[in-house]
Scaffold this motif. Structure first.
Motif, PDB file in Angstrom:
ATOM      1  N   TRP A 233       6.252 -18.043   6.243  1.00  0.00           N
ATOM      2  CA  TRP A 233       5.920 -16.638   6.441  1.00  0.00           C
ATOM      3  C   TRP A 233       4.523 -16.349   5.909  1.00  0.00           C
ATOM      4  O   TRP A 233       4.025 -17.018   5.002  1.00  0.00           O
ATOM      5  CB  TRP A 233       6.895 -15.752   5.663  1.00  0.00           C
ATOM      6  CG  TRP A 233       8.251 -15.582   6.257  1.00  0.00           C
ATOM      7  CD1 TRP A 233       9.082 -16.557   6.718  1.00  0.00           C
ATOM      8  CD2 TRP A 233       8.937 -14.350   6.405  1.00  0.00           C
ATOM      9  NE1 TRP A 233      10.259 -16.011   7.151  1.00  0.00           N
ATOM     10  CE2 TRP A 233      10.209 -14.654   6.966  1.00  0.00           C
ATOM     11  CE3 TRP A 233       8.640 -13.036   6.117  1.00  0.00           C
ATOM     12  CZ2 TRP A 233      11.148 -13.668   7.257  1.00  0.00           C
ATOM     13  CZ3 TRP A 233       9.576 -12.054   6.396  1.00  0.00           C
ATOM     14  CH2 TRP A 233      10.819 -12.372   6.966  1.00  0.00           C
ATOM     15  N   ASN A 234       3.910 -15.287   6.442  1.00  0.00           N
ATOM     16  CA  ASN A 234       2.750 -14.678   5.810  1.00  0.00           C
ATOM     17  C   ASN A 234       3.241 -13.686   4.751  1.00  0.00           C
ATOM     18  O   ASN A 234       4.364 -13.174   4.842  1.00  0.00           O
ATOM     19  CB  ASN A 234       1.903 -13.897   6.826  1.00  0.00           C
ATOM     20  CG  ASN A 234       1.417 -14.747   7.974  1.00  0.00           C
ATOM     21  OD1 ASN A 234       0.960 -15.868   7.774  1.00  0.00           O
ATOM     22  ND2 ASN A 234       1.507 -14.214   9.197  1.00  0.00           N
ATOM     23  N   ALA A 235       2.358 -13.394   3.789  1.00  0.00           N
ATOM     24  CA  ALA A 235       2.701 -12.405   2.767  1.00  0.00           C
ATOM     25  C   ALA A 235       1.470 -11.587   2.419  1.00  0.00           C
ATOM     26  O   ALA A 235       0.382 -12.137   2.220  1.00  0.00           O
ATOM     27  CB  ALA A 235       3.239 -13.095   1.523  1.00  0.00           C
ATOM     28  N   LEU A 236       1.654 -10.274   2.350  1.00  0.00           N
ATOM     29  CA  LEU A 236       0.564  -9.366   2.008  1.00  0.00           C
ATOM     30  C   LEU A 236       0.857  -8.684   0.682  1.00  0.00           C
ATOM     31  O   LEU A 236       1.921  -8.082   0.500  1.00  0.00           O
ATOM     32  CB  LEU A 236       0.370  -8.323   3.111  1.00  0.00           C
ATOM     33  CG  LEU A 236      -0.818  -7.369   2.949  1.00  0.00           C
ATOM     34  CD1 LEU A 236      -1.396  -6.990   4.313  1.00  0.00           C
ATOM     35  CD2 LEU A 236      -0.427  -6.092   2.192  1.00  0.00           C
ATOM     36  N   VAL A 237      -0.080  -8.780  -0.251  1.00  0.00           N
ATOM     37  CA  VAL A 237       0.002  -8.122  -1.559  1.00  0.00           C
ATOM     38  C   VAL A 237      -1.077  -7.049  -1.588  1.00  0.00           C
ATOM     39  O   VAL A 237      -2.190  -7.265  -1.087  1.00  0.00           O
ATOM     40  CB  VAL A 237      -0.223  -9.141  -2.691  1.00  0.00           C
ATOM     41  CG1 VAL A 237      -0.232  -8.452  -4.046  1.00  0.00           C
ATOM     42  CG2 VAL A 237       0.845 -10.228  -2.647  1.00  0.00           C
ATOM     43  N   TYR A 238      -0.787  -5.894  -2.169  1.00  0.00           N
ATOM     44  CA  TYR A 238      -1.767  -4.805  -2.174  1.00  0.00           C
ATOM     45  C   TYR A 238      -1.624  -3.953  -3.419  1.00  0.00           C
ATOM     46  O   TYR A 238      -0.607  -3.982  -4.108  1.00  0.00           O
ATOM     47  CB  TYR A 238      -1.595  -3.940  -0.929  1.00  0.00           C
ATOM     48  CG  TYR A 238      -0.303  -3.137  -0.898  1.00  0.00           C
ATOM     49  CD1 TYR A 238      -0.286  -1.780  -1.227  1.00  0.00           C
ATOM     50  CD2 TYR A 238       0.910  -3.730  -0.533  1.00  0.00           C
ATOM     51  CE1 TYR A 238       0.891  -1.039  -1.193  1.00  0.00           C
ATOM     52  CE2 TYR A 238       2.091  -3.001  -0.497  1.00  0.00           C
ATOM     53  CZ  TYR A 238       2.074  -1.655  -0.826  1.00  0.00           C
ATOM     54  OH  TYR A 238       3.260  -0.933  -0.802  1.00  0.00           O
ATOM     55  N   ASP A 239      -2.663  -3.185  -3.710  1.00  0.00           N
ATOM     56  CA  ASP A 239      -2.620  -2.157  -4.749  1.00  0.00           C
ATOM     57  C   ASP A 239      -2.572  -0.804  -4.066  1.00  0.00           C
ATOM     58  O   ASP A 239      -3.452  -0.477  -3.252  1.00  0.00           O
ATOM     59  CB  ASP A 239      -3.868  -2.191  -5.634  1.00  0.00           C
ATOM     60  CG  ASP A 239      -3.946  -3.408  -6.530  1.00  0.00           C
ATOM     61  OD1 ASP A 239      -2.887  -4.010  -6.796  1.00  0.00           O
ATOM     62  OD2 ASP A 239      -5.062  -3.747  -6.982  1.00  0.00           O
ATOM     63  N   GLY A 240      -1.554  -0.005  -4.408  1.00  0.00           N
ATOM     64  CA  GLY A 240      -1.489   1.360  -3.922  1.00  0.00           C
ATOM     65  C   GLY A 240      -1.882   2.322  -5.030  1.00  0.00           C
ATOM     66  O   GLY A 240      -2.181   1.912  -6.153  1.00  0.00           O
ATOM     67  N   PRO A 241      -1.913   3.615  -4.754  1.00  0.00           N
ATOM     68  CA  PRO A 241      -2.232   4.592  -5.797  1.00  0.00           C
ATOM     69  C   PRO A 241      -1.232   4.487  -6.953  1.00  0.00           C
ATOM     70  O   PRO A 241      -0.042   4.325  -6.736  1.00  0.00           O
ATOM     71  CB  PRO A 241      -2.125   5.931  -5.069  1.00  0.00           C
ATOM     72  CG  PRO A 241      -1.324   5.644  -3.830  1.00  0.00           C
ATOM     73  CD  PRO A 241      -1.622   4.241  -3.456  1.00  0.00           C
ATOM     74  N   GLY A 242      -1.758   4.538  -8.171  1.00  0.00           N
ATOM     75  CA  GLY A 242      -0.916   4.366  -9.345  1.00  0.00           C
ATOM     76  C   GLY A 242      -0.681   2.914  -9.694  1.00  0.00           C
ATOM     77  O   GLY A 242       0.117   2.607 -10.585  1.00  0.00           O
ATOM     78  N   GLN A 243      -1.385   1.997  -9.015  1.00  0.00           N
ATOM     79  CA  GLN A 243      -1.217   0.561  -9.234  1.00  0.00           C
ATOM     80  C   GLN A 243      -2.579  -0.120  -9.307  1.00  0.00           C
ATOM     81  O   GLN A 243      -3.535   0.308  -8.668  1.00  0.00           O
ATOM     82  CB  GLN A 243      -0.427  -0.085  -8.087  1.00  0.00           C
ATOM     83  CG  GLN A 243       0.954   0.472  -7.847  1.00  0.00           C
ATOM     84  CD  GLN A 243       1.595  -0.100  -6.595  1.00  0.00           C
ATOM     85  OE1 GLN A 243       0.901  -0.516  -5.659  1.00  0.00           O
ATOM     86  NE2 GLN A 243       2.907  -0.130  -6.555  1.00  0.00           N
ATOM     87  N   GLY A 244      -2.642  -1.220 -10.055  1.00  0.00           N
ATOM     88  CA  GLY A 244      -3.785  -2.106 -10.036  1.00  0.00           C
ATOM     89  C   GLY A 244      -5.134  -1.411 -10.069  1.00  0.00           C
ATOM     90  O   GLY A 244      -5.404  -0.549 -10.904  1.00  0.00           O
ATOM     91  N   GLN A 245      -6.009  -1.796  -9.148  1.00  0.00           N
ATOM     92  CA  GLN A 245      -7.370  -1.267  -9.112  1.00  0.00           C
ATOM     93  C   GLN A 245      -7.404   0.246  -9.007  1.00  0.00           C
ATOM     94  O   GLN A 245      -8.216   0.907  -9.671  1.00  0.00           O
ATOM     95  CB  GLN A 245      -8.124  -1.874  -7.933  1.00  0.00           C
ATOM     96  CG  GLN A 245      -9.533  -1.336  -7.733  1.00  0.00           C
ATOM     97  CD  GLN A 245     -10.210  -1.972  -6.529  1.00  0.00           C
ATOM     98  OE1 GLN A 245     -10.248  -3.190  -6.416  1.00  0.00           O
ATOM     99  NE2 GLN A 245     -10.722  -1.143  -5.630  1.00  0.00           N
ATOM    100  N   LEU A 246      -6.527   0.804  -8.166  1.00  0.00           N
ATOM    101  CA  LEU A 246      -6.579   2.244  -7.969  1.00  0.00           C
ATOM    102  C   LEU A 246      -6.222   3.012  -9.239  1.00  0.00           C
ATOM    103  O   LEU A 246      -6.765   4.093  -9.484  1.00  0.00           O
ATOM    104  CB  LEU A 246      -5.668   2.667  -6.805  1.00  0.00           C
ATOM    105  CG  LEU A 246      -6.336   2.630  -5.427  1.00  0.00           C
ATOM    106  CD1 LEU A 246      -6.663   1.219  -4.997  1.00  0.00           C
ATOM    107  CD2 LEU A 246      -5.480   3.333  -4.393  1.00  0.00           C
ATOM    108  N   LEU A 247      -5.338   2.466 -10.070  1.00  0.00           N
ATOM    109  CA  LEU A 247      -4.976   3.130 -11.311  1.00  0.00           C
ATOM    110  C   LEU A 247      -5.958   2.808 -12.429  1.00  0.00           C
ATOM    111  O   LEU A 247      -6.552   3.702 -13.033  1.00  0.00           O
ATOM    112  CB  LEU A 247      -3.566   2.724 -11.741  1.00  0.00           C
ATOM    113  CG  LEU A 247      -3.108   3.290 -13.098  1.00  0.00           C
ATOM    114  CD1 LEU A 247      -2.960   4.803 -13.020  1.00  0.00           C
ATOM    115  CD2 LEU A 247      -1.799   2.648 -13.545  1.00  0.00           C
ATOM    116  N   PHE A 248      -6.125   1.526 -12.714  1.00  0.00           N
ATOM    117  CA  PHE A 248      -6.843   1.126 -13.923  1.00  0.00           C
ATOM    118  C   PHE A 248      -8.354   1.237 -13.802  1.00  0.00           C
ATOM    119  O   PHE A 248      -9.047   1.316 -14.816  1.00  0.00           O
ATOM    120  CB  PHE A 248      -6.449  -0.296 -14.308  1.00  0.00           C
ATOM    121  CG  PHE A 248      -5.006  -0.431 -14.668  1.00  0.00           C
ATOM    122  CD1 PHE A 248      -4.491   0.185 -15.794  1.00  0.00           C
ATOM    123  CD2 PHE A 248      -4.132  -1.156 -13.866  1.00  0.00           C
ATOM    124  CE1 PHE A 248      -3.158   0.081 -16.136  1.00  0.00           C
ATOM    125  CE2 PHE A 248      -2.790  -1.271 -14.201  1.00  0.00           C
ATOM    126  CZ  PHE A 248      -2.292  -0.652 -15.335  1.00  0.00           C
TER     127      PHE A 248
END
Length: 466
Positions: A233-248
């Motif tokens: 399978w393919n897999a997509l990981v992301y940062d949404g609002p309140g997570q990762g880059q968008l939060l910190f």
């Protein structure tokens, strides 16, 4: 204005506030029927959800965090000896947010540093650098969770960026390298990492992996990317609002409209020739189980959804005594909070409040980094309450798997509630202590967890043969 409410009893149960609960339960093994029980299974009578050799720390919050790090070893996202050595060092120094952060941050620094030349001279092989980077990302993530409780809470952004650099290094060293991209979202962009299995570029089933309220990208490797690649399978990981880059970094809090996050990701995937647009699945870990349910109620191109666990209302994951402070009257809510509750918080509870509310409000995030408890409880509480998906779950059309866990204390009863609300094809699986898969998100058994999830997804997305 509304009349003042009676004085609340105060905030007193740390494990309920953190949601880092220890638990136990019953696993429906791959290949068996996953029918929901006619009534919720009773919790086991065992007093200790992590007995004997499973006990790393006496505090249940630290215990959960340590078990997450230890369990990730099965996916090469940690090393048993490194984690246990760190645990011993933390306990020897005296268990605290400071000792935990300092110890795991040092492990991240050690592994993120350029390794010495190979024993026989020459450049260090990329395989070595790859998984050193992944383990560094894990240890920085461990430190990041507790940094707000240290004497240097303003280091939160720096610790995140160190972990992010390690994750990016790992993603570049994958074979093939992860595709790094950004998709527009509001006034910013969502960073994403698209992982593909080795082999010819042909349309493949793809899973979008959604983190919870405080998880990092390394957790998505442990709880999905590795298993997806193993299955082609393919897999997509992301940062949404309140997570990762968008939060910190960007200080963007979580949104109550998660479909606006997922839809541009589906658009991006559907445009790729190596993605089977008819077989795109969406999973959500921890509070992500709530976010993906919201998204799936509106984004009907999804072929399957997995909630890990089912979470109808994140607000109910907070201690009732804290919830009782919040009334329709903003001024009175904040008066009671600041005059009657905050002065009684222990340093440990103060840390917990800072950590749990930073994702919901920019001011709360900034105050936490300044070493202060939020002064406006009412505003972020409205966001948390606005995440309730009770009325939206029946609108989900895709087949949906709902996971539950023995000793699920963060969202007890909510997985079954979500299952009962679903009107699409649905299945319910209970992860149990009988196989070591107890506690919120099965921290000691991510391989079992992935077996259950991807066996179900393989069946749900299997092409129909005419």
């Amino acid at each position: 204005m509304n009349a003042p409410t009676p004085r609340p009893g105060g905030v007193s149960r740390r494990t309920a506030l953190t949601g880092l609960a220890a638990g136990a339960g019953s696993l429906a093994l791959p290949g068996t029927a996953h029918a929901a029980p006619t009534a919720p299974s009773p919790s086991p009578a065992a007093a200790d959800p992590t007995p004997g050799a499973m006990r790393l720390f006496d505090d249940p919050g630290f215990e959960f965090a340590g078990l997450l790090a230890l369990g990730a070893a099965g996916m090469r996202a940690s090393e048993v000896g490194e984690v246990l050595t760190a645990v011993n060092a933390v306990n020897a120094a005296g268990l605290s947010e400071q000792s935990y952060t300092d110890t795991f941050r040092a492990w991240g620094d050690r592994l993120a540093a350029p390794p010495a030349a190979g024993r026989h001279g020459g450049e260090v092989p990329p395989q070595t650098r790859r998984f050193r980077s992944l383990r560094a990302a894990q240890y920085y993530a461990q430190a990041l969770f507790y940094v707000l409780g240290t004497t240097s809470p303003a280091d939160e952004k720096a610790v995140y960026l160190a972990g992010r650099a390690a994750w990016d290094a790992f993603a570049r060293l994958c074979s093939p390298a992860a595709v790094r991209a950004e998709v527009p979202y509001g006034g910013t962009h969502l960073p994403l990492w698209f992982f593909r299995p080795e082999g010819p570029a042909r349309p493949r089933p793809t899973v979008i992996l959604t983190n919870g309220s405080d998880g990092q990208n390394v957790d998505m490797w442990t709880y999905g990317v590795s298993a997806a690649l193993d299955r082609g399978w393919n897999a997509l990981v992301y940062d949404g609002p309140g997570q990762g880059q968008l939060l910190f970094v960007e200080e963007i809090p979580v949104t109550t409209r998660w479909e606006k996050v997922v839809t541009p990701l589906v658009d991006w995937l559907a445009a790729r020739k190596d993605v089977d647009a008819a077989r795109i699945a969406l999973t959500g870990l921890s509070m992500g189980g709530n976010l993906v349910a919201r998204a799936a109620a509106f984004e009907h191109r999804l072929a399957a959804v997995v909630c890990q666990p089912g979470c109808v209302s994140p607000w109910l994951g907070f201690d009732k005594e804290l919830r009782d402070v919040v009334t329709p009257d903003k001024a009175e809510t904040n008066r009671v909070w600041n005059e009657e509750v905050v002065p009684e918080l222990t340093p440990q509870l103060a840390f917990t409040v800072k950590k749990r509310f930073e994702i919901f409000d920019r001011q709360a995030l900034r105050q936490a980094r300044a070493g202060k408890v939020l002064t406006d409880l009412w505003t972020p509480a409205q966001v948390a309450m606005g995440l309730d998906v009770t009325k939206l779950v029946p609108k989900i059309k895709a087949p949906t798997l709902v996971l539950d866990y023995d000793f699920e204390v963060f969202y007890p009863g909510q997985p079954r509630q979500m299952y009962d609300l679903l009107r699409s094809r649905r299945e319910y699986v209970k992860m149990t202590e009988a196989t070591g898969a107890q506690l919120h998100c099965s921290p000691m058994a991510p391989q079992q967890h992935c077996d259950v999830v991807f066996d179900w997804l393989d069946a749900a997305l299997r092409p129909v043969r005419s």
